[in-house]
Design a protein around this motif. Sequence first.
Motif, PDB file in Angstrom:
ATOM      1  N   PHE A  12      42.350  22.215 -23.920  1.00 10.47           N
ATOM      2  CA  PHE A  12      43.533  23.507 -23.977  1.00 10.47           C
ATOM      3  C   PHE A  12      43.387  24.169 -22.714  1.00 10.47           C
ATOM      4  N   PHE A  13      42.078  24.808 -22.456  1.00  9.59           N
ATOM      5  CA  PHE A  13      42.024  25.728 -21.587  1.00  9.59           C
ATOM      6  C   PHE A  13      41.965  25.092 -20.195  1.00  9.59           C
ATOM      7  N   THR A  66      49.355  31.666 -25.212  1.00 10.56           N
ATOM      8  CA  THR A  66      47.876  31.819 -25.677  1.00 10.56           C
ATOM      9  C   THR A  66      47.098  32.261 -24.636  1.00 10.56           C
ATOM     10  N   TRP A  67      47.020  31.664 -23.505  1.00 11.60           N
ATOM     11  CA  TRP A  67      45.916  31.876 -22.489  1.00 11.60           C
ATOM     12  C   TRP A  67      46.201  33.506 -22.070  1.00 11.60           C
ATOM     13  N   LEU A  68      47.374  33.723 -21.696  1.00 15.68           N
ATOM     14  CA  LEU A  68      47.699  35.241 -21.449  1.00 15.68           C
ATOM     15  C   LEU A  68      47.175  36.337 -22.502  1.00 15.68           C
ATOM     16  N   THR A  70      44.862  35.754 -24.552  1.00 16.83           N
ATOM     17  CA  THR A  70      43.116  35.646 -24.761  1.00 16.83           C
ATOM     18  C   THR A  70      42.520  36.297 -23.663  1.00 16.83           C
ATOM     19  N   VAL A  71      43.255  36.121 -22.342  1.00 19.62           N
ATOM     20  CA  VAL A  71      42.505  36.583 -21.193  1.00 19.62           C
ATOM     21  C   VAL A  71      42.753  38.244 -21.228  1.00 19.62           C
ATOM     22  N   SER A  72      43.970  38.508 -21.605  1.00 19.38           N
ATOM     23  CA  SER A  72      44.302  40.096 -21.513  1.00 19.38           C
ATOM     24  C   SER A  72      43.348  40.909 -22.415  1.00 19.38           C
ATOM     25  N   GLN A  73      42.893  40.282 -23.428  1.00 18.62           N
ATOM     26  CA  GLN A  73      42.208  41.044 -24.429  1.00 18.62           C
ATOM     27  C   GLN A  73      40.595  41.109 -24.182  1.00 18.62           C
TER      28      GLN A  73
END
Length: 114
Positions: A12-13, A66-68, A70-73
């Motif tokens: 996924f990533f 989902t990526w945004l 995860t990355v923003s956290q």
Amino acid sequence: MEDNTRLSFTSFFLSVMNYEHEIFLLLREAGVKGMPVRRIALNVFNMKNTLFAPLSLDTIYDEVATWLRTVSQQSGSPIIRASRRGYYRLNPSSPQVQQMMIEFHSSEEDDWML
């Protein structure tokens, strides 16, 4: 069972990392206000979708959202949530974003001189 989960998470990533460059370009153009996830996903869809490798907008939306999220956290992330719900923008205090802006400005100057 755990190995299958790890493989699907990794794949996924890896697939979203194919969109990372486009996401950074879009957020750079969006500026301080940022851009909503739906618009980011639609632009990535338009940039990446081809006749020979058709993509699903819903799949891209799910992957980008989902990526945004995860990355923003992550602390020190180059992408942060904007003031409006569902909007994301570049983090101006991130060293990665600062370097990207320097490279962008220098390439603009090089293009101007041609």
